[in-house]
Enzyme design. Sequence first.
Site, short mmCIF file in Angstrom:
data_model
loop_
_atom_site.label_atom_id
_atom_site.label_comp_id
_atom_site.label_asym_id
_atom_site.label_seq_id
_atom_site.Cartn_x
_atom_site.Cartn_y
_atom_site.Cartn_z
N HIS A 184 0.81 -1.22 0.00
CA HIS A 184 0.00 0.00 0.00
C HIS A 184 0.85 1.27 0.00
O HIS A 184 0.30 2.37 -0.16
CB HIS A 184 -0.94 0.03 1.21
N HIS B 13 -6.34 -7.13 -0.65
CA HIS B 13 -6.50 -5.71 -0.92
C HIS B 13 -5.70 -5.28 -2.14
O HIS B 13 -4.66 -5.87 -2.44
CB HIS B 13 -6.07 -4.89 0.31
N ASP C 210 -2.81 -10.37 -2.77
CA ASP C 210 -3.35 -10.01 -1.46
C ASP C 210 -4.84 -9.69 -1.63
O ASP C 210 -5.29 -9.38 -2.73
CB ASP C 210 -2.59 -8.79 -0.94
N ASP D 205 -4.59 -13.12 3.42
CA ASP D 205 -5.89 -12.60 3.84
C ASP D 205 -6.99 -12.94 2.84
O ASP D 205 -8.15 -12.55 3.04
CB ASP D 205 -5.84 -11.09 4.08
#
Length: 608
Positions: free
Chosen positions: A423, A459, A457, A546
Amino acid sequence: MFGDWRAERRSPIMLSAANSLLLPATRMFRIRRIYDDLVPVNQNAILECQRILQSHFSGVTDATVELLIEKLRNPFRQKFRSILYVAERGHGTVQGFAFAMHDPELKFCYLDYLATDASIRGRGIGAALYERVRDETRYLGGLQLYFECLPDSPAACRDPVVRAQNEARLRFYERYGARPVINTAYETPFNPAENDNVPHLMVDRLDLEAPLTKDRVRLIVRAILDRKYGSRCPPGYVDKVVASFQEDPVQLRPFRWKKPSRPAGALRPDRPDRRIPVVINDQHDIHHIRERGYVEAPVRIAVIRQALEEAGLIEVRRARSYPTSKITAVHDRDYVSYLEKACENAPPGKSVYPYVFPVRNVARPPRELSIRAGYYCIDTFTPIHRNAYRAARGGAECALTAADEVLHGQRLAYALVRPPGHHAERKFFGGFCYFNNAAIAAEHLSRSGKVAILDIDYHHGNGQQEIFLSRADVLTVSLHADPRIAYPFFSGFADERGIGPGEGFNLNVPLPDGVTGTDYRRELARALAVIARFKPMFLVVSLGFDVVKGDPTGTWLLTADDLEKNARMIGELDVPTLVVQEGGYRTRTLGINARRFFTGLVESTIRR
C-alpha cells in the site's frame, strides 16, 4: 559406434579428470540447477560450460553449446526433460557441470555431459556433480541412470595411457554400483575401421532393486539412440542394436574393481537446492503496535517461519545492507527523510496517528512532525512509531537480498517481511505499509530485464500501481476485493490501465465478496495469461494470506487447498520468482496456509 565419436562421443561423461572424481567433495563450491539462459548469471554460467567443454576437446563446437541452450529453452525438444547443474565457486565462477536428460515415461535419466575445469584437480567436484545427478534421478522417480564410459580392456582400447584413464573412471563408477551392459551389440561402431575405444553403455541402478528387464531396457536403448543420435545412425542400425539385447534380465559386467563402498541410502530431500532461500528481518519485532485491533503483529512471521521450517521447505538467509538510494529509487526523498526523522522523534512506546490531512493546501506543511503525518499518509490507522522506519528499512533490505538471490540464479526466493509494503506509494504510507518492498525489489530486478508484479493479497496493490503506472518495463497485475467495498477504496478499478508509456501495463481484477477458490482460479488464469504474453524475465509475487476464509480483514472463502492450487498455476509460468509477504492476519491458520502455498510453488518450480 555413432560415427565420429572421437569428437562427439568422448565428450559426454568422460570429461572429468579421474582424480577430480575420486576425492570427497569440499565446501569450496556450491551446486545449483540452471533452468534457462534468461538471467545474466545463467548466461555467464553457460558460457563457462562452453569454455570447459572446448578446453577438453577441440571438436566441441559452438553448435554443440547452442544445442544445449536450445534443450534448456525447450526441455522436451528431444522428448527428454533437460537438467543442467553447475558447480560454482562464489557467483559465476563455474568449476564443473553436469547435463542430464530425463524421460518421465520410461523412468530413467541419461547423463550426457559431466565435465570439470581442466585446471582444477582433487576437489571432488566431479563426484559431487555425479551424486547430485543420482539424487535428481531418484527424486524424479527414475529407476536407473544411464551414460557411456570408454573401455578399460586392452582389446577394446589399445592406447595404454587412454586405457589407464578409462580404468580410473570405471573404477570410480563401480563405487556406486554402475557397470557396463554386456553381451549386446551396443559397442558396435558405424565404421568397422573405427573399432578402438568405443564406449560402453553404463547402468547405475541407484541402490534400487528394480530389475533390468529386457523389454524395458530395449525401450530405453531405442530412446537414447533415436532421440540423441537418430539423425546420424544408418538405417537399421538402431534396430540391430536394440535386437541384440536378448538376455532377460539384462546383464551387467561383474564387479572388476570394487563393490560399492558407498552405503545405499534414500534420496536426500533436504539439500539446499531443494529449499527456498528465505530472507527474514531478524529485527522486525521492534515494530510492535500493541493497540487494540492492530492485527499486523510480529507473531505472523514466527508462525509462517515455523511451519515452513518443519516442512523442510526453506533455508533462512540473513538480510544484507543496502544504500538508501535503493529505497529512493522508488520512494520520494522528502518522504523517506520525513519518515526517518518523524520516527526518531516519536515518543518512546507511543504511536502517533495522522489526524490532519491537506485537502486544501499541500504546499504548506506544518512545522510539527506529528501533525505533518497526514501529508504522507492515506489513512488514520497506520501510525508513526519510534521503530517503524528501522523495521520498514529492514523489510526493504530483505526484499532486496531475496531479489539478489534470484539474480544470482535461484529459481525461487522468499522475502518474509513485516511490516508489509504494497500500500506504500511513492510519497505516502498507509495500510500498515511504509516502504513498498515488492516495488523496491522489482525496481532492482528491472535493471536486468522486464518484471511482472502479481499482487494476490485481498486488498489492491495501490502502491505498485502508482509507482509503475507510467512504465512499460514493469507490468503490474492485482487481483483484489472491489475497492468500492474494501480498502484502499480509492484505487484498484478495472479501468485503471496505466498512463502514457505505461498504458496497458496495469491490470486490475476487482472481485466481489464471497469469492470461492474456483471463482478465484478462473480470474487468476486470466491474469497469468496476461503475464505470459508480457514475457517477463522476473516475476514478483505480492503474497497475502488474507484471501483465505476467516481472515479478519477479508470476506473471501478460499482454503489452504486453494492456495496450493493457485501456487501451482503461478509456478507454471516458469519464470524466476520472488515472493514478498504482504497481508494475512488469522494467525491460527497462517502456518498451514504458508505450507500449502509454498508446497505448490516449489513443486511447480524448483522441483519440476
